[in-house]
Write a protein that holds these residues in place. Structure first.
Motif, short mmCIF file in Angstrom:
data_model
loop_
_atom_site.label_atom_id
_atom_site.label_comp_id
_atom_site.label_asym_id
_atom_site.label_seq_id
_atom_site.Cartn_x
_atom_site.Cartn_y
_atom_site.Cartn_z
N MET A 1 0.71 -1.20 0.03
CA MET A 1 0.00 0.08 0.08
C MET A 1 0.80 1.40 0.03
SD MET A 1 -2.90 -1.00 -0.38
CE MET A 1 -3.66 0.54 -0.43
N MET A 2 2.15 1.27 0.55
CA MET A 2 2.91 2.27 0.59
C MET A 2 3.46 2.68 -0.75
SD MET A 2 6.57 2.86 2.37
CE MET A 2 7.22 1.37 1.70
N ASN A 3 3.65 1.44 -1.63
CA ASN A 3 4.29 1.76 -2.86
C ASN A 3 3.15 2.30 -3.82
OD1 ASN A 3 6.75 0.86 -2.22
ND2 ASN A 3 6.24 -1.55 -2.48
N ILE A 4 2.05 1.63 -3.66
CA ILE A 4 0.89 2.30 -4.29
C ILE A 4 0.50 3.75 -4.27
CG2 ILE A 4 -1.76 2.03 -4.84
CD1 ILE A 4 -1.51 -0.96 -4.49
N TYR A 5 0.71 4.14 -3.12
CA TYR A 5 0.32 5.56 -2.80
C TYR A 5 1.49 6.16 -3.42
CZ TYR A 5 -0.21 9.91 -0.06
OH TYR A 5 -0.46 11.11 0.19
N ASN A 6 2.82 5.88 -2.94
CA ASN A 6 3.80 6.73 -3.63
C ASN A 6 3.87 6.68 -5.06
OD1 ASN A 6 4.69 7.20 -0.95
ND2 ASN A 6 6.27 5.67 -1.01
N LEU A 7 3.21 5.88 -5.80
CA LEU A 7 3.33 5.84 -7.30
C LEU A 7 2.21 6.80 -7.72
CD1 LEU A 7 3.37 1.91 -8.13
CD2 LEU A 7 5.13 3.93 -8.92
N ARG A 8 1.02 7.09 -7.06
CA ARG A 8 0.17 7.87 -7.46
C ARG A 8 0.38 9.41 -6.88
NH1 ARG A 8 -4.92 3.72 -5.46
NH2 ARG A 8 -4.72 2.61 -7.45
N HIS A 9 1.42 9.50 -5.80
CA HIS A 9 1.51 10.98 -5.12
C HIS A 9 3.22 11.34 -5.22
CE1 HIS A 9 -2.35 9.40 -3.56
NE2 HIS A 9 -2.78 10.51 -3.74
N PRO A 10 3.79 11.30 -6.50
CA PRO A 10 5.21 11.41 -6.40
C PRO A 10 5.54 12.36 -5.65
CG PRO A 10 3.98 11.80 -8.62
CD PRO A 10 3.05 11.12 -7.55
N PHE A 11 4.81 13.51 -5.48
CA PHE A 11 5.25 14.81 -4.85
C PHE A 11 4.96 14.84 -3.19
CE2 PHE A 11 4.49 15.71 -9.24
CZ PHE A 11 5.74 16.09 -9.93
N ASP A 12 4.21 13.59 -2.97
CA ASP A 12 3.94 13.70 -1.48
C ASP A 12 4.10 12.18 -0.96
OD1 ASP A 12 2.72 14.26 0.97
OD2 ASP A 12 0.78 14.06 0.27
N VAL A 13 5.31 11.73 -1.43
CA VAL A 13 5.67 10.08 -0.82
C VAL A 13 5.63 10.21 0.60
CG1 VAL A 13 6.84 10.00 -3.17
CG2 VAL A 13 8.06 10.65 -1.01
N ILE A 14 5.03 8.73 0.90
CA ILE A 14 5.43 8.20 2.42
C ILE A 14 6.81 7.70 2.17
CG2 ILE A 14 4.62 6.73 3.94
CD1 ILE A 14 1.89 6.53 2.74
N ASP A 15 7.72 8.43 3.37
CA ASP A 15 9.28 7.64 3.50
C ASP A 15 9.02 7.43 4.92
OD1 ASP A 15 9.24 10.17 4.68
OD2 ASP A 15 10.63 10.99 3.24
N LEU A 16 10.18 6.92 5.54
CA LEU A 16 10.55 6.64 6.75
C LEU A 16 10.20 7.61 7.83
CD1 LEU A 16 13.70 4.08 6.73
CD2 LEU A 16 11.31 3.56 7.44
N ASN A 17 10.70 8.88 7.44
CA ASN A 17 10.43 10.13 8.24
C ASN A 17 9.04 10.23 8.49
OD1 ASN A 17 13.06 10.46 8.58
ND2 ASN A 17 13.36 12.01 6.79
N TRP A 18 8.29 10.24 7.28
CA TRP A 18 6.96 10.36 7.45
C TRP A 18 6.34 9.28 8.26
CZ3 TRP A 18 2.34 7.87 7.13
CH2 TRP A 18 0.99 8.96 6.98
N ILE A 19 6.58 8.35 8.18
CA ILE A 19 6.30 6.98 8.99
C ILE A 19 6.39 7.09 10.34
CG2 ILE A 19 6.16 4.64 9.08
CD1 ILE A 19 6.79 4.29 6.32
N ARG A 20 7.62 7.47 10.73
CA ARG A 20 7.97 7.80 12.11
C ARG A 20 7.04 8.91 12.89
NH1 ARG A 20 12.19 4.34 13.40
NH2 ARG A 20 13.52 3.66 11.69
N GLN A 21 6.84 9.92 12.06
CA GLN A 21 6.12 11.04 12.60
C GLN A 21 4.50 10.52 12.55
OE1 GLN A 21 7.21 14.74 10.55
NE2 GLN A 21 9.43 14.16 10.99
N ASN A 22 4.23 10.01 11.82
CA ASN A 22 2.88 9.72 11.63
C ASN A 22 2.06 8.44 11.70
OD1 ASN A 22 2.02 12.72 10.58
ND2 ASN A 22 3.71 11.98 9.53
#
Length: 263
Positions: A210-231
């Motif tokens: 699901m992270m990969n699918i989201y990142n493909l659809r939102h290339p300018f707002d990707v989920i990365d490790l920093n985002w995951i650790r914060q949210n």
């Protein structure tokens, strides 16, 4: 917070890891475990591993579910959660069910206290709009409903007891066996999808896929490790891509490794 697991002995060690992950952030849990094959030794081992917490082991007679289809990948225990409202004590008003292939990475408090808004469940969907429509057609629902991932389920036990009908579940399974793929998810979606509040999977049920699918659809707002650790709150290693197996693909295994390699 009431936490529910539904396991067999095969998943005993994963249960301990999942519990360990959540205890890093909260300390007011009561654990309920639905099972069919845990021994007294298993129960004692779990209580001794976490002596400050209350455990309730509830044996489930498989005759209750003898007509349900199963497979090597989907054992009978996956259905126990559907019957939670009649298997658990009537004193409970809500409970959070978790698959044990999960690592909790921050407090479960906000999730646990989510307003049901008169729904039976709060959960996430891992299915896009087109597949949602196809699944609704496959499952013969009267309306298009979200396809529910049952790995994280906040249950409104008080309301479920008022409307839960075991015969409706058994009848649906009997009449649609050939349509079912992910058995428990299909049943819950078909019968209760329109009574489920959908939550943000990025926070509460994030998988590598699901992270990969989201990142493909939102290339300018990707989920990365920093985002995951914060949210992020829950990492779910659903499917066959497991961090405790060789050749894991992705980087979400870092959360499992951080937990297990420091024990």
């Amino acid at each position: 917070m009431n936490i529910l697991f539904s396991i067999n002995q095969k998943f005993f060690s994963l249960t301990k890891i999942c519990i360990q992950s959540m205890l890093r952030f909260d300390s007011d849990f009561v654990f309920y475990i639905l099972h069919n094959d845990l021994s007294k030794e298993d129960e004692n081992e779990l209580m001794e591993a976490f002596p400050k917490f209350e455990f309730h082991f509830i044996f489930v007679n498989d005759k209750l579910l003898e007509d349900f289809p199963i497979s090597n990948r989907y054992p009978l225990e996956i259905y126990y959660r559907l019957f939670a409202s009649v298997l658990l004590p009537e004193t409970l008003d809500r409970i959070l069910y978790l698959d044990v292939d999960i690592v909790v990475i921050s407090s479960l408090r906000d999730l646990y206290e989510t307003d049901f808004e008169d729904n039976l469940y709060c959960a996430c969907s891992h299915v896009e709009e087109k597949m949602t429509k196809l699944n609704s057609y496959r499952l013969k629902t009267e309306e298009v409903v979200p396809y529910i991932n049952t790995g994280v389920l906040l249950m409104n036990l008080e309301k479920l007891r008022q409307c839960f009908d075991p015969k409706a579940i058994l009848n649906y399974v009997e009449n649609n066996k050939n349509r079912l793929i992910l058995f428990d998810q299909d049943v819950l979606t078909a019968l209760y999808g329109n009574k489920t509040k959908i939550l943000d999977y990025r926070k509460y049920n994030l998988s590598e896929r699901m992270m990969n699918i989201y990142n493909l659809r939102h290339p300018f707002d990707v989920i990365d490790l920093n985002w995951i650790r914060q949210n992020g709150v829950i990492i779910h290693y659903c499917g066959r891509n497991k961090p405790w197996k060789e050749n894991y693909k992705g980087f979400l295994d870092v959360f499992y490794k951080e937990l297990t390699e420091t024990r």
